[in-house]
Write a protein that holds these residues in place. Sequence first.
Motif, PDB file in Angstrom:
ATOM      1  N   LYS A  60       0.827  -1.214   0.000  1.00  0.00           N
ATOM      2  CA  LYS A  60       0.000   0.000   0.000  1.00  0.00           C
ATOM      3  C   LYS A  60       0.861   1.262   0.000  1.00  0.00           C
ATOM      4  O   LYS A  60       0.366   2.366  -0.262  1.00  0.00           O
ATOM      5  N   GLY A  61       2.154   1.106   0.280  1.00  0.00           N
ATOM      6  CA  GLY A  61       3.054   2.249   0.240  1.00  0.00           C
ATOM      7  C   GLY A  61       3.499   2.621  -1.161  1.00  0.00           C
ATOM      8  O   GLY A  61       4.041   3.714  -1.374  1.00  0.00           O
ATOM      9  N   LEU A  62       3.292   1.733  -2.137  1.00  0.00           N
ATOM     10  CA  LEU A  62       3.734   2.009  -3.499  1.00  0.00           C
ATOM     11  C   LEU A  62       2.847   3.094  -4.120  1.00  0.00           C
ATOM     12  O   LEU A  62       1.655   2.901  -4.311  1.00  0.00           O
ATOM     13  N   ASN A  63       3.441   4.234  -4.423  1.00  0.00           N
ATOM     14  CA  ASN A  63       2.704   5.361  -5.010  1.00  0.00           C
ATOM     15  C   ASN A  63       3.019   5.567  -6.484  1.00  0.00           C
ATOM     16  O   ASN A  63       2.155   6.010  -7.245  1.00  0.00           O
ATOM     17  N   THR A  64       4.278   5.276  -6.875  1.00  0.00           N
ATOM     18  CA  THR A  64       4.657   5.414  -8.287  1.00  0.00           C
ATOM     19  C   THR A  64       5.594   4.280  -8.677  1.00  0.00           C
ATOM     20  O   THR A  64       6.398   3.812  -7.868  1.00  0.00           O
ATOM     21  N   VAL A  65       5.517   3.864  -9.940  1.00  0.00           N
ATOM     22  CA  VAL A  65       6.454   2.871 -10.495  1.00  0.00           C
ATOM     23  C   VAL A  65       6.307   2.882 -12.019  1.00  0.00           C
ATOM     24  O   VAL A  65       5.190   3.026 -12.541  1.00  0.00           O
ATOM     25  N   ASP A  66       7.427   2.775 -12.722  1.00  0.00           N
ATOM     26  CA  ASP A  66       7.410   2.686 -14.191  1.00  0.00           C
ATOM     27  C   ASP A  66       6.589   3.798 -14.844  1.00  0.00           C
ATOM     28  O   ASP A  66       5.896   3.576 -15.846  1.00  0.00           O
ATOM     29  N   GLY A  67       6.613   4.991 -14.254  1.00  0.00           N
ATOM     30  CA  GLY A  67       5.870   6.111 -14.824  1.00  0.00           C
ATOM     31  C   GLY A  67       4.386   6.072 -14.580  1.00  0.00           C
ATOM     32  O   GLY A  67       3.621   6.815 -15.220  1.00  0.00           O
ATOM     33  N   LYS A  68       3.944   5.218 -13.648  1.00  0.00           N
ATOM     34  CA  LYS A  68       2.519   5.078 -13.350  1.00  0.00           C
ATOM     35  C   LYS A  68       2.237   5.460 -11.893  1.00  0.00           C
ATOM     36  O   LYS A  68       3.061   5.226 -11.008  1.00  0.00           O
ATOM     37  N   VAL A  69       1.048   6.022 -11.640  1.00  0.00           N
ATOM     38  CA  VAL A  69       0.582   6.293 -10.282  1.00  0.00           C
ATOM     39  C   VAL A  69      -0.185   5.079  -9.792  1.00  0.00           C
ATOM     40  O   VAL A  69      -1.128   4.618 -10.446  1.00  0.00           O
ATOM     41  N   THR A  70       0.204   4.562  -8.630  1.00  0.00           N
ATOM     42  CA  THR A  70      -0.393   3.320  -8.120  1.00  0.00           C
ATOM     43  C   THR A  70      -1.108   3.534  -6.786  1.00  0.00           C
ATOM     44  O   THR A  70      -1.408   2.566  -6.092  1.00  0.00           O
ATOM     45  N   PHE A  71      -1.384   4.789  -6.450  1.00  0.00           N
ATOM     46  CA  PHE A  71      -2.160   5.077  -5.240  1.00  0.00           C
ATOM     47  C   PHE A  71      -3.349   5.934  -5.653  1.00  0.00           C
ATOM     48  O   PHE A  71      -3.191   7.028  -6.182  1.00  0.00           O
ATOM     49  N   LYS A  72      -4.552   5.415  -5.409  1.00  0.00           N
ATOM     50  CA  LYS A  72      -5.775   6.009  -5.975  1.00  0.00           C
ATOM     51  C   LYS A  72      -5.983   7.455  -5.527  1.00  0.00           C
ATOM     52  O   LYS A  72      -6.369   8.320  -6.329  1.00  0.00           O
ATOM     53  N   ALA A  73      -5.735   7.739  -4.261  1.00  0.00           N
ATOM     54  CA  ALA A  73      -5.985   9.097  -3.760  1.00  0.00           C
ATOM     55  C   ALA A  73      -5.086  10.114  -4.450  1.00  0.00           C
ATOM     56  O   ALA A  73      -5.483  11.267  -4.651  1.00  0.00           O
ATOM     57  N   VAL A  74      -3.886   9.704  -4.814  1.00  0.00           N
ATOM     58  CA  VAL A  74      -2.965  10.605  -5.516  1.00  0.00           C
ATOM     59  C   VAL A  74      -3.460  10.851  -6.937  1.00  0.00           C
ATOM     60  O   VAL A  74      -3.493  11.987  -7.422  1.00  0.00           O
ATOM     61  N   SER A  75      -3.856   9.790  -7.634  1.00  0.00           N
ATOM     62  CA  SER A  75      -4.358   9.957  -9.002  1.00  0.00           C
ATOM     63  C   SER A  75      -5.612  10.832  -9.018  1.00  0.00           C
ATOM     64  O   SER A  75      -5.780  11.670  -9.904  1.00  0.00           O
ATOM     65  N   ASP A  76      -6.478  10.649  -8.023  1.00  0.00           N
ATOM     66  CA  ASP A  76      -7.700  11.460  -7.944  1.00  0.00           C
ATOM     67  C   ASP A  76      -7.368  12.927  -7.706  1.00  0.00           C
ATOM     68  O   ASP A  76      -7.933  13.823  -8.342  1.00  0.00           O
ATOM     69  N   ALA A  77      -6.451  13.183  -6.771  1.00  0.00           N
ATOM     70  CA  ALA A  77      -6.112  14.566  -6.413  1.00  0.00           C
ATOM     71  C   ALA A  77      -5.459  15.301  -7.573  1.00  0.00           C
ATOM     72  O   ALA A  77      -5.676  16.508  -7.751  1.00  0.00           O
ATOM     73  N   LEU A  78      -4.657  14.584  -8.366  1.00  0.00           N
ATOM     74  CA  LEU A  78      -3.883  15.223  -9.432  1.00  0.00           C
ATOM     75  C   LEU A  78      -4.433  14.948 -10.824  1.00  0.00           C
ATOM     76  O   LEU A  78      -3.825  15.332 -11.817  1.00  0.00           O
ATOM     77  N   ASN A  79      -5.585  14.269 -10.870  1.00  0.00           N
ATOM     78  CA  ASN A  79      -6.246  13.966 -12.150  1.00  0.00           C
ATOM     79  C   ASN A  79      -5.313  13.207 -13.099  1.00  0.00           C
ATOM     80  O   ASN A  79      -5.160  13.553 -14.270  1.00  0.00           O
ATOM     81  N   LEU A  80      -4.695  12.158 -12.558  1.00  0.00           N
ATOM     82  CA  LEU A  80      -3.780  11.328 -13.334  1.00  0.00           C
ATOM     83  C   LEU A  80      -4.354   9.912 -13.468  1.00  0.00           C
ATOM     84  O   LEU A  80      -5.175   9.483 -12.648  1.00  0.00           O
ATOM     85  N   ASP A  81      -3.923   9.204 -14.474  1.00  0.00           N
ATOM     86  CA  ASP A  81      -4.360   7.814 -14.647  1.00  0.00           C
ATOM     87  C   ASP A  81      -3.898   6.980 -13.457  1.00  0.00           C
ATOM     88  O   ASP A  81      -2.812   7.201 -12.904  1.00  0.00           O
ATOM     89  N   TYR A  82      -4.727   6.014 -13.098  1.00  0.00           N
ATOM     90  CA  TYR A  82      -4.451   5.155 -11.941  1.00  0.00           C
ATOM     91  C   TYR A  82      -4.204   3.721 -12.386  1.00  0.00           C
ATOM     92  O   TYR A  82      -4.955   3.168 -13.199  1.00  0.00           O
ATOM     93  N   THR A  83      -3.122   3.133 -11.884  1.00  0.00           N
ATOM     94  CA  THR A  83      -2.825   1.721 -12.128  1.00  0.00           C
ATOM     95  C   THR A  83      -2.815   0.989 -10.800  1.00  0.00           C
ATOM     96  O   THR A  83      -1.981   1.298  -9.932  1.00  0.00           O
ATOM     97  N   PRO A  84      -3.723   0.058 -10.543  1.00  0.00           N
ATOM     98  CA  PRO A  84      -3.725  -0.658  -9.273  1.00  0.00           C
ATOM     99  C   PRO A  84      -2.406  -1.388  -9.033  1.00  0.00           C
ATOM    100  O   PRO A  84      -1.793  -1.915  -9.969  1.00  0.00           O
ATOM    101  N   VAL A  85      -1.989  -1.415  -7.778  1.00  0.00           N
ATOM    102  CA  VAL A  85      -0.741  -2.092  -7.405  1.00  0.00           C
ATOM    103  C   VAL A  85      -0.765  -3.543  -7.854  1.00  0.00           C
ATOM    104  O   VAL A  85       0.259  -4.085  -8.282  1.00  0.00           O
ATOM    105  N   GLU A  86      -1.941  -4.180  -7.786  1.00  0.00           N
ATOM    106  CA  GLU A  86      -2.073  -5.583  -8.151  1.00  0.00           C
ATOM    107  C   GLU A  86      -1.641  -5.833  -9.595  1.00  0.00           C
ATOM    108  O   GLU A  86      -1.166  -6.916  -9.950  1.00  0.00           O
TER     109      GLU A  86
END
Length: 370
Positions: free
Chosen positions: A341-367
């Motif tokens: 749940k600590g993973l927020n970014t990886v490989d140019g992707k946002v993996t934390f939903k609250a961050v993607s929502d706040a910044l209007n960015l695409d969201y990629t689930p950690v799974e």
Amino acid sequence: MIVGTVKEIKDNEFRIGLTPAGCHALKTAGHTVLVEKGAGEGSGFSDAIYKEAGATLLSKREVFDQSDMIVKVKEPLPPEYDMFHPGQILFTYLHLAPEPALTKALLNHQVVGIAYETIRDRNNTLPLLSPMSRVAGRMSVQLGAQYLEKQYGGKGVVLGGVPGTEPGQVVIIGGGTVGTNAAKMAVGLGAKVAVLDMNPERLAYLDDMFGGRVETIVSNSYITAQWVKKADLLVSCILIPGAMTPKVVTEAMVKTMEPGSVIVDVAIDQGGGVETCDKITTHTDPIYIKHGVIHYAVANIPGAVPRTSTIALTNSTLPYALSIANKGWKKALQDDPGLAKGLNTVDGKVTFKAVSDALNLDYTPVEHIL
């Protein structure tokens, strides 16, 4: 793995991500540890002590260039953005929801950003946020008491009062770890204390903890407005992990406070819970006055007591750092869903939903990553 830690460059931030004891533990586990020269001095750890613990001392740029994982305390600042390299692990407080520029830098450099503040433990609590929340909560009242002094523009009120006078009124918005520790300090000083929270069960717990010495109030906008008006010291400590803090104290509410009252917004690193706390201040220039009310909005409150804060924080972060170093970040996250749940970014992707929502960015689930 090559693990590095660097000197923090945020204003008056003297904490460090690894203590000499942490360096020794990583070395014992077979890893290489790089430390920026002078990085530990603010917390009372000399370069010589790091060398004795097995660390190699280098420049900041060299540490960034050579490290597979950087362990920090606070989020990187713009001068550090171009030091990232693809695949590098950044293990620190990130607070990305109000930080579009930092988020963009992490995505552009394909950094594996693992944020202290969104990691969960087996009890679903926030084990790496709690140590600093305790420090910040206790300091919020200590600071508020100081700025209530007339020389700072305050009302000239002693929170505990003296015989023949009324004690000051402390109003705490949010009954979590920060709020609980703020209440402990305020009660200890002899102030009148009210804690507002939306969770009746949490308030019942606080009522039992404090034996009736704290007023516990179920909050809504109407009730919050009544209590804000009464406050000599208002402490805002609402938390939605990884997300922007909702503005529960409006500008209209602040206007009803008496001149010289004090607001300490501990939630400012996630955007702040007070509408008039519209800028982050620093330890060098910590306050401003708006509508006659003193606003304290420093985003790294625990940085003022670095020795205590560094040891308290690294006691909790080191086991996770060791797990990441020993297993690699992906296996460590696969083995520990709370760490994942600590993973927020990886490989140019946002993996934390609250961050993607706040910044209007695409969201990629950690799974999808693991």
